[in-house]
Design an enzyme around this catalytic site. Structure first.
Site, PDB file in Angstrom:
ATOM      1  N   ILE A   1      11.613  60.547   8.880  1.00 21.35           N
ATOM      2  CA  ILE A   1      11.538  62.004   8.772  1.00 21.35           C
ATOM      3  C   ILE A   1      12.683  62.659   9.513  1.00 21.35           C
ATOM      4  CG2 ILE A   1      10.187  64.028   9.456  1.00 21.35           C
ATOM      5  CD1 ILE A   1       7.660  62.358   8.814  1.00 21.35           C
TER       6      ILE A   1
ATOM      7  N   ASP B   1      16.563  59.389  20.301  1.00 18.37           N
ATOM      8  CA  ASP B   1      15.461  58.489  19.987  1.00 18.37           C
ATOM      9  C   ASP B   1      15.542  57.311  20.946  1.00 18.37           C
ATOM     10  OD1 ASP B   1      13.760  56.463  18.853  1.00 18.37           O
ATOM     11  OD2 ASP B   1      13.814  57.554  16.961  1.00 18.37           O
TER      12      ASP B   1
ATOM     13  N   ALA C   1       5.676  67.350  14.047  1.00 17.56           N
ATOM     14  CA  ALA C   1       5.228  66.037  14.500  1.00 17.56           C
ATOM     15  C   ALA C   1       3.796  66.088  15.018  1.00 17.56           C
ATOM     16  CB  ALA C   1       6.189  65.507  15.565  1.00 17.56           C
ATOM     17  N   ARG C   2       3.619  66.378  16.311  1.00 16.95           N
ATOM     18  CA  ARG C   2       2.315  66.459  16.932  1.00 16.95           C
ATOM     19  C   ARG C   2       2.280  67.642  17.896  1.00 16.95           C
ATOM     20  NH1 ARG C   2       0.544  63.772  13.400  1.00 16.95           N
ATOM     21  NH2 ARG C   2      -0.582  61.769  13.515  1.00 16.95           N
TER      22      ARG C   2
ATOM     23  N   ASP D   1       4.148  73.531  12.684  1.00 10.98           N
ATOM     24  CA  ASP D   1       3.156  73.036  11.729  1.00 10.98           C
ATOM     25  C   ASP D   1       1.977  72.394  12.449  1.00 10.98           C
ATOM     26  OD1 ASP D   1       2.200  72.376   9.066  1.00 10.98           O
ATOM     27  OD2 ASP D   1       2.717  70.295   9.525  1.00 10.98           O
TER      28      ASP D   1
ATOM     29  N   GLU E   1      -6.380  72.362  16.811  1.00  7.88           N
ATOM     30  CA  GLU E   1      -6.349  72.646  15.374  1.00  7.88           C
ATOM     31  C   GLU E   1      -7.771  72.673  14.819  1.00  7.88           C
ATOM     32  OE1 GLU E   1      -3.813  69.692  13.606  1.00  7.88           O
ATOM     33  OE2 GLU E   1      -2.019  70.450  14.630  1.00  7.88           O
TER      34      GLU E   1
ATOM     35  N   HIS F   1      -0.676  72.232   9.706  1.00  9.57           N
ATOM     36  CA  HIS F   1      -0.557  70.768   9.772  1.00  9.57           C
ATOM     37  C   HIS F   1      -0.553  70.194   8.348  1.00  9.57           C
ATOM     38  CE1 HIS F   1      -1.486  67.017  12.428  1.00  9.57           C
ATOM     39  NE2 HIS F   1      -0.657  66.723  11.438  1.00  9.57           N
TER      40      HIS F   1
END
Length: 307
Positions: free
Chosen positions: A156, A175, A232-233, A257, A262, A281
């Site tokens: 992604i 990363d 992502a989270r 998102d 949530e 999400h």
């Protein structure tokens, strides 16, 4: 006949379809009541009852895994992220964990760019204003010539980088599991990314080590007016710190998102910012990607049940 627990929201939303499909395959499904995901206590209520598990973002801890044995043969996770599962425990206990890596590369990365433009160019607000009889002529920041910093440069993240370059952006990435990037973009330290990025997009898994990766201290080291995008989270961003940074102008806009809680509560302070784009999400929501993951998730399940 095998019994399978179906707790992922995507299949629950099409219950009739997948109930029939599973029964045609000689599988008896169990359909729990799920609000986004099952916590550990709800998971434990099904211990010992199932041979397979079509899981969502359920909190599958070591205790949960032990309780499901020896009957459980496989956990087939819907989607790509498996950070809600104790993978070390699963390996020790011999429980196969399957997912669909890379399945949402295009769906999520194109959504990230769309959400980013919604936050910076106020696309939804303009639409609402026109529908209400207005004709706004706002002036907002563009992306061309800016530096996009991507955190997490897997499938992604690379998709986001590709699309950002298409907008005329310079792309850098961080990363910890990657020294060089397949597409040749510059890999940098987290500190360097904070210093250089005009836009930061989160595309990494959430781990105990990176929980609240963006917090008051790290946001303070970012560029003034930095723009954030999180597909992502939710736990990667300390929302209290984000709200404070939006109020001060340290963060110029945010495209989100995912959230720490949530669904997002209706009285949440993030609702009050015009420079924040909110989503449910749902960045993976292309027909093509979802149908692929449906099929792959079932294939993973049946392969282990049949074996």
């Amino acid at each position: 006949m095998s019994t399978v627990l179906v707790s992922n929201i995507m299949m629950i939303n099409e219950r009739d379809r997948f109930d029939a499909l599973l029964r045609e395959k000689g599988v008896t499904p169990i359909w729990p009541e799920v609000n986004q995901f099952m916590d550990a206590d709800q998971c434990l209520s099904y211990a010992g009852e199932v041979d397979g598990w079509l899981a969502g973002d359920d909190k599958i801890t070591r205790d949960v895994l032990k309780a499901f044995l020896p009957r459980l043969k496989v956990i087939s996770k819907w989607g790509t992220g498996i950070d809600s599962i104790d993978l070390e425990a699963a390996k020790e206990l011999g429980v196969p964990i399957c997912n669909s890596p890379g399945a949402f590369r295009d769906a999520v990365s194109e959504y990230a760019i769309g959400l980013l433009l919604a936050a910076t160019r106020r696309l939804a607000r303009t639409d609402r204003t026109i529908r209400a009889g207005g004709w706004p002529k706002g002036r907002f920041p563009g992306m061309a010539g800016r530096t996009m910093g991507v955190i997490g440069y897997g499938a992604i993240g690379q998709g986001v980088g590709q699309r950002a370059r298409g907008l005329g952006m310079e792309v850098i990435a961080h990363d910890p599991y990657m020294q060089t990037a397949p597409d040749g973009i510059e890999m940098v330290s987290f500190e360097t990314l904070l210093e250089r990025a005009d836009v930061i997009t989160l595309c990494c898994n959430q781990t105990p080590e990176n929980f609240h990766l963006l917090n008051a201290e790290t946001l303070g080291r970012a560029r003034d007016g930095v723009i954030l995008c999180n597909v992502a989270r939710g736990g990667l961003i300390d929302e209290a710190a984000l709200i404070a940074a939006l109020e001060s102008g340290k963060v110029g806009a945010a495209a989100l998102d995912v959230f720490e809680t949530e669904p997002l509560p209706q009285d949440h302070p993030l609702m009050g910012f015009e420079n924040v784009a909110l989503s449910s999400h749902n960045a993976n929501s292309t027909i093509e990607a979802i149908e692929y993951v449906h099929a792959n998730t079932l294939d993973n399940l049946f392969r282990h049940l049949d074996g």
